[in-house]
Design an enzyme around this catalytic site. Structure first.
Site, PDB file in Angstrom:
ATOM      1  N   GLU A  11      -5.015  -3.807  -1.865  1.00 56.74           N
ATOM      2  CA  GLU A  11      -5.971  -3.735  -1.684  1.00 56.74           C
ATOM      3  C   GLU A  11      -7.019  -2.692  -1.227  1.00 56.74           C
ATOM      4  O   GLU A  11      -7.845  -1.460  -1.319  1.00 56.74           O
ATOM      5  CB  GLU A  11      -7.460  -4.557  -1.462  1.00 56.74           C
ATOM      6  CG  GLU A  11      -6.994  -5.498  -0.129  1.00 56.74           C
ATOM      7  CD  GLU A  11      -5.621  -5.787   0.462  1.00 56.74           C
ATOM      8  OE1 GLU A  11      -4.432  -5.934  -0.365  1.00 56.74           O
ATOM      9  OE2 GLU A  11      -6.141  -7.072   0.970  1.00 56.74           O
ATOM     10  N   ARG A  12      -5.454  -1.526  -0.338  1.00 58.27           N
ATOM     11  CA  ARG A  12      -6.042  -0.600   0.261  1.00 58.27           C
ATOM     12  C   ARG A  12      -6.109   0.599  -0.048  1.00 58.27           C
ATOM     13  O   ARG A  12      -6.876   1.547   0.491  1.00 58.27           O
ATOM     14  CB  ARG A  12      -4.944  -0.526   1.501  1.00 58.27           C
ATOM     15  CG  ARG A  12      -5.100  -1.417   2.854  1.00 58.27           C
ATOM     16  CD  ARG A  12      -4.339  -1.281   4.193  1.00 58.27           C
ATOM     17  NE  ARG A  12      -3.632  -2.832   3.840  1.00 58.27           N
ATOM     18  CZ  ARG A  12      -2.801  -2.640   4.539  1.00 58.27           C
ATOM     19  NH1 ARG A  12      -2.178  -1.864   5.614  1.00 58.27           N
ATOM     20  NH2 ARG A  12      -1.451  -3.857   4.374  1.00 58.27           N
ATOM     21  N   CYS A  46       9.575   2.198   3.284  1.00 56.20           N
ATOM     22  CA  CYS A  46      10.455   0.749   3.869  1.00 56.20           C
ATOM     23  C   CYS A  46      12.174   1.480   3.690  1.00 56.20           C
ATOM     24  O   CYS A  46      13.015   0.978   3.969  1.00 56.20           O
ATOM     25  CB  CYS A  46      10.374  -0.352   2.366  1.00 56.20           C
ATOM     26  SG  CYS A  46      10.336   0.044   1.361  1.00 56.20           S
ATOM     27  N   GLU A  62       9.385  -4.238  12.502  1.00 50.22           N
ATOM     28  CA  GLU A  62       8.784  -2.901  12.234  1.00 50.22           C
ATOM     29  C   GLU A  62       7.895  -2.004  12.408  1.00 50.22           C
ATOM     30  O   GLU A  62       6.672  -3.188  12.447  1.00 50.22           O
ATOM     31  CB  GLU A  62       8.986  -3.645  10.590  1.00 50.22           C
ATOM     32  CG  GLU A  62       8.812  -2.347   9.947  1.00 50.22           C
ATOM     33  CD  GLU A  62       8.258  -2.547   8.058  1.00 50.22           C
ATOM     34  OE1 GLU A  62       7.635  -3.666   8.235  1.00 50.22           O
ATOM     35  OE2 GLU A  62       8.813  -2.398   7.422  1.00 50.22           O
ATOM     36  N   PHE A 105       0.865  -1.183  -0.027  1.00 49.92           N
ATOM     37  CA  PHE A 105      -0.081   0.036   0.315  1.00 49.92           C
ATOM     38  C   PHE A 105       0.910   1.231  -0.180  1.00 49.92           C
ATOM     39  O   PHE A 105       0.081   1.692  -0.339  1.00 49.92           O
ATOM     40  CB  PHE A 105      -1.160  -0.431   1.163  1.00 49.92           C
ATOM     41  CG  PHE A 105      -0.285   0.165   2.906  1.00 49.92           C
ATOM     42  CD1 PHE A 105      -0.067   2.098   2.615  1.00 49.92           C
ATOM     43  CD2 PHE A 105       0.447  -0.203   3.580  1.00 49.92           C
ATOM     44  CE1 PHE A 105       0.708   2.792   3.982  1.00 49.92           C
ATOM     45  CE2 PHE A 105       1.228   0.071   4.515  1.00 49.92           C
ATOM     46  CZ  PHE A 105       0.545   1.224   4.757  1.00 49.92           C
ATOM     47  N   SER A 160       5.194  -7.425   3.288  1.00 47.41           N
ATOM     48  CA  SER A 160       5.685  -6.953   4.593  1.00 47.41           C
ATOM     49  C   SER A 160       6.957  -8.215   4.854  1.00 47.41           C
ATOM     50  O   SER A 160       6.073  -9.460   3.846  1.00 47.41           O
ATOM     51  CB  SER A 160       5.037  -7.727   5.603  1.00 47.41           C
ATOM     52  OG  SER A 160       4.488  -8.131   5.584  1.00 47.41           O
ATOM     53  N   LYS A 186      -0.873  -6.998  -8.980  1.00 43.81           N
ATOM     54  CA  LYS A 186      -1.891  -7.173  -8.468  1.00 43.81           C
ATOM     55  C   LYS A 186      -1.534  -6.325  -7.105  1.00 43.81           C
ATOM     56  O   LYS A 186      -0.616  -6.268  -6.417  1.00 43.81           O
ATOM     57  CB  LYS A 186      -2.426  -8.734  -8.012  1.00 43.81           C
ATOM     58  CG  LYS A 186      -3.338  -9.000  -7.313  1.00 43.81           C
ATOM     59  CD  LYS A 186      -3.798  -8.614  -5.909  1.00 43.81           C
ATOM     60  CE  LYS A 186      -2.865  -8.498  -4.933  1.00 43.81           C
ATOM     61  NZ  LYS A 186      -3.003  -7.418  -3.345  1.00 43.81           N
TER      62      LYS A 186
HETATM   63  P1  NAD Z   1       1.519  -6.673   3.017  1.00 46.83           P
HETATM   64  O1  NAD Z   1       2.460  -7.794   2.866  1.00 46.83           O
HETATM   65  O2  NAD Z   1       0.248  -6.848   3.761  1.00 46.83           O
HETATM   66  O3  NAD Z   1       0.703  -6.540   1.769  1.00 46.83           O
HETATM   67  C1  NAD Z   1       2.362  -6.576   0.746  1.00 46.83           C
HETATM   68  C2  NAD Z   1       0.394  -7.583  -0.796  1.00 46.83           C
HETATM   69  O4  NAD Z   1       0.560  -8.987  -0.359  1.00 46.83           O
HETATM   70  C3  NAD Z   1      -0.233  -6.332  -0.959  1.00 46.83           C
HETATM   71  O5  NAD Z   1      -0.361  -6.603  -2.480  1.00 46.83           O
HETATM   72  C4  NAD Z   1      -1.309  -7.210  -0.381  1.00 46.83           C
HETATM   73  O6  NAD Z   1      -2.493  -7.577  -1.003  1.00 46.83           O
HETATM   74  C5  NAD Z   1      -0.751  -9.226  -0.336  1.00 46.83           C
HETATM   75  N1  NAD Z   1      -1.345  -9.292   1.000  1.00 46.83           N
HETATM   76  C6  NAD Z   1      -1.914  -9.298   1.489  1.00 46.83           C
HETATM   77  N2  NAD Z   1      -1.511 -10.537   2.584  1.00 46.83           N
HETATM   78  C7  NAD Z   1      -1.259 -11.491   1.991  1.00 46.83           C
HETATM   79  C8  NAD Z   1      -1.318 -13.041   2.338  1.00 46.83           C
HETATM   80  N3  NAD Z   1      -1.759 -13.599   3.493  1.00 46.83           N
HETATM   81  N4  NAD Z   1      -1.133 -13.971   1.689  1.00 46.83           N
HETATM   82  C9  NAD Z   1      -0.642 -13.334  -0.154  1.00 46.83           C
HETATM   83  N5  NAD Z   1      -0.826 -12.004  -0.050  1.00 46.83           N
HETATM   84  C10 NAD Z   1      -0.951 -10.909   0.956  1.00 46.83           C
HETATM   85  O7  NAD Z   1       2.567  -4.822   2.987  1.00 46.83           O
HETATM   86  P2  NAD Z   1       1.519  -3.596   2.876  1.00 46.83           P
HETATM   87  O8  NAD Z   1       1.647  -3.455   4.804  1.00 46.83           O
HETATM   88  O9  NAD Z   1       0.740  -3.280   2.117  1.00 46.83           O
HETATM   89  O10 NAD Z   1       3.135  -2.533   3.226  1.00 46.83           O
HETATM   90  C11 NAD Z   1       4.228  -2.603   3.615  1.00 46.83           C
HETATM   91  C12 NAD Z   1       5.256  -3.202   4.278  1.00 46.83           C
HETATM   92  O11 NAD Z   1       5.688  -3.500   2.920  1.00 46.83           O
HETATM   93  C13 NAD Z   1       6.107  -2.862   5.442  1.00 46.83           C
HETATM   94  O12 NAD Z   1       6.764  -4.462   5.296  1.00 46.83           O
HETATM   95  C14 NAD Z   1       7.409  -2.058   4.051  1.00 46.83           C
HETATM   96  O13 NAD Z   1       8.370  -2.535   5.025  1.00 46.83           O
HETATM   97  C15 NAD Z   1       7.483  -3.504   2.783  1.00 46.83           C
HETATM   98  N6  NAD Z   1       7.475  -2.809   1.767  1.00 46.83           N
HETATM   99  C16 NAD Z   1       8.522  -2.955   1.536  1.00 46.83           C
HETATM  100  C17 NAD Z   1       9.969  -2.560   0.978  1.00 46.83           C
HETATM  101  C18 NAD Z   1      11.070  -2.960   0.064  1.00 46.83           C
HETATM  102  O14 NAD Z   1      11.333  -2.451  -1.435  1.00 46.83           O
HETATM  103  N7  NAD Z   1      12.068  -3.510   1.185  1.00 46.83           N
HETATM  104  C19 NAD Z   1       8.928  -1.710  -0.243  1.00 46.83           C
HETATM  105  C20 NAD Z   1       7.742  -0.824   0.426  1.00 46.83           C
HETATM  106  C21 NAD Z   1       7.307  -1.627   1.207  1.00 46.83           C
END
Ligand code: NAD
Length: 500
Positions: free
Chosen positions: A176-177, A281, A383, A149, A226, A173
């Site tokens: 969804e937020r 991140c 985090e 998101f 994450s 994909k």
């Molecule tokens: P998230 O892991 O909740 O969601 C990421 C994606 O995974 C979304 O598209 C979501 O729909 C999908 N998803 C959610 N639950 C799932 C499941 N159980 N199984 C499979 N897919 C699922 O992350 P977020 O809250 O949207 O984003 C924040 C996180 O992303 C933080 O941990 C941040 O550090 C990380 N991030 C990392 C980088 C990097 O380059 N390392 C960059 C940006 C964000």
């Protein structure tokens, strides 16, 4: 209620699952739209469309593909204000920061515009008698990106920019937020001349992600989110024979040496810790001053600086940062502050009770400063992803170096000093993927590559730059012999050919 729909095969398409997820306005706390979540059938329709588009797109010459990227960049720039407002309304970051989110994505699109040059292969004439060898990079086919998101414009563009320019067709994909900007980007790619199916945008949750990870015709998956989910995506995708890069969470440290310019460092730290409400991140949520004198002076300056921050709605031009993305995320951040206090951290500035007049239901968290944080605390280990800065005091340079090096995450780190030799030593030895020297948010430019170490990234190929190109292509090497005449026919050989 506005419905946010998939973009499949050039058309806006309703989800067939009947399942929806609420999309909030974080400034007001109200539900402003709902997004239809894909089931397997929706994903299969999208893959079919991308598969049908692949052959034509892969055989479109690279210069023409680049022209689509140039036009896409022009269209996004022309709609910058509209896109930034839409992004802020779902994410909560301030408009100027949303423009930065879009701009950083566009910088990868600019790099992708150079695809004809980047795709040029290698050639050796006369590798053997009458033998030439050449290598070429070819697209993989249908590929996918799953995005978080916190950068709903930049991260999709990191992925589809390089993948599509290289000749793949792409399924995005998004989170969804905040799903609206990714759909607009898909529409603008169509307007720029990308044929239907080259970029499909399919919304969803785990069901959609699993459909991507198990589909036999999806050849590569790029994920950012994450760490637990990144690991799941990496292991499931690779078990299904896909190429996967999966970027995860972070806990970036800012090391402050005694000779640092403290006034500048405090300005840098406050921007990097609290900008975008800490939902980056590459945020800097941990500061490690070296020596008690440095720590005390730094703390004093932070305590003076933090009250000058303005927390406001994302359309407030004066605001430094806005609300966090959802009520659930706000509760999570507040929960981590409570844990930090229970674990023995000293709460120097408490943002838990912050409320914005007229927007009491918005998901706001005030800037929070914690001191006396220790390496064994869970609130340090995990985090928080909110506007929370933790001070962890180190006695020596070696101790400061070991903290980010031993941490489970290894995305980014920064060192603040005027001592070039110490900075050089730090950059060479620290066990982290991206290093800033007097640069608080060391996100590499688009023609270098982005990627963390340890639990911040699974897989070994980074995002964008030439590594991005490598991720989205496979190499074919041709060894060719053109005998001058039938007289040059040779006998069968039963020995491995060598150049001896
Ligand atoms: P998230 O892991 O909740 O969601 C990421 C994606 O995974 C979304 O598209 C979501 O729909 C999908 N998803 C959610 N639950 C799932 C499941 N159980 N199984 C499979 N897919 C699922 O992350 P977020 O809250 O949207 O984003 C924040 C996180 O992303 C933080 O941990 C941040 O550090 C990380 N991030 C990392 C980088 C990097 O380059 N390392 C960059 C940006 C964000």
């Amino acid at each position: 209620m506005r419905d946010i729909r998939h973009l499949i095969d050039g058309r806006s398409v309703e989800a067939t699952s009947g399942r929806f997820s609420d999309v909030f306005n974080p400034n007001t706390g109200e539900v402003q739209a709902r997004v239809g979540l894909a089931n397997n059938e929706d994903m299969h329709t999208a893959v079919k469309s991308s598969l049908a588009a692949f052959e034509g797109w892969a055989s479109t010459n690279p210069q023409r593909r680049a022209r689509v990227m140039f036009e896409f960049k022009r269209l996004v720039e022309a709609r910058m204000d509209e896109l930034a407002e839409l992004l802020s309304s779902e994410h909560g970051k301030v408009i100027a920061d949303s423009k930065g989110d879009i701009q950083r994505g566009l910088e990868v699109i600019e790099f992708a515009c150079g695809i004809p040059h980047a795709l040029k292969g290698e050639y050796t004439i006369g590798a053997g008698p009458g033998i030439d060898v050449y290598s070429m990079r070819q697209p993989l086919g249908v590929v996918a990106g799953i995005t978080p998101f916190n950068f709903p414009a930049m991260i999709p563009m990191w992925m589809f920019g390089m993948a599509i320019a290289a000749g793949n067709t792409f399924i995005l994909k998004p989170s969804e937020r905040d799903p609206s900007v990714p759909v607009r980007l898909g529409e603008l790619m169509l307007e720029a001349g990308a044929p239907a199916g080259v970029l499909n945008v399919v919304h969803g949750d785990k069901v959609a992600v699993d459909a991507i990870l198990t589909h036999p015709m999806v050849h590569a998956v790029s994920f950012v989110g994450s760490s637990d989910i990144a690991h799941y995506v990496y292991s499931t995708g690779t078990a299904h024979g896909k190429r996967v890069q999966a970027m995860g969470g972070a806990k970036n440290h800012g090391i402050v040496l005694p000779d640092a310019d403290l006034d500048q460092t405090v300005k840098d730290l406050v921007g990097a810790a609290f900008g975008s409400a800490g939902e980056r991140c590459m945020a800097l949520p941990v500061v490690v001053p070296v020596g008690q004198k440095t720590a005390d002076a730094l703390r004093e300056k932070l305590v003076a600086e933090i009250p000058t921050l303005k927390v406001g709605v994302s359309t407030d031009k004066e605001a430094h940062y806005g609300p966090v993305v959802t009520a659930a995320h706000k509760q999570r951040v507040l929960g981590w502050i409570d844990t930090a206090v229970k674990e023995g951290s000293e709460l120097v500035v408490d943002g838990r009770e912050f409320s914005l007049q007229g927007h009491e239901k918005g998901f706001f968290v005030g800037p929070t400063l914690l001191d006396q944080v220790k390496p064994d605390m869970q609130s340090y280990h995990e985090e928080i992803f909110g506007p929370v800065l933790q001070i962890l005091r180190a006695e020596t340079f070696e101790e400061a170096l070991s903290l980010p090096s031993k941490h489970q995450y290894g995305n980014g780190v920064a060192i603040f000093t005027q001592n070039g030799r110490a900075a050089r030593d730090f950059a060479a030895r620290v066990n982290v993927g991206m290093v800033g020297i007097n640069v608080p948010i060391p996100v590499p430019v688009a023609y270098h590559t982005f990627g963390g170490w340890k639990r911040s990234a699974f897989g070994d190929i980074n995002q964008h730059g030439m590594e991005g190109l490598r991720f989205w292509t496979k190499t074919k090497t041709v060894t060719a012999r053109w005998p001058e005449s039938a007289l040059e026919h040779t006998d069968s050989s039963f020995v491995i050919p060598t150049m001896a």
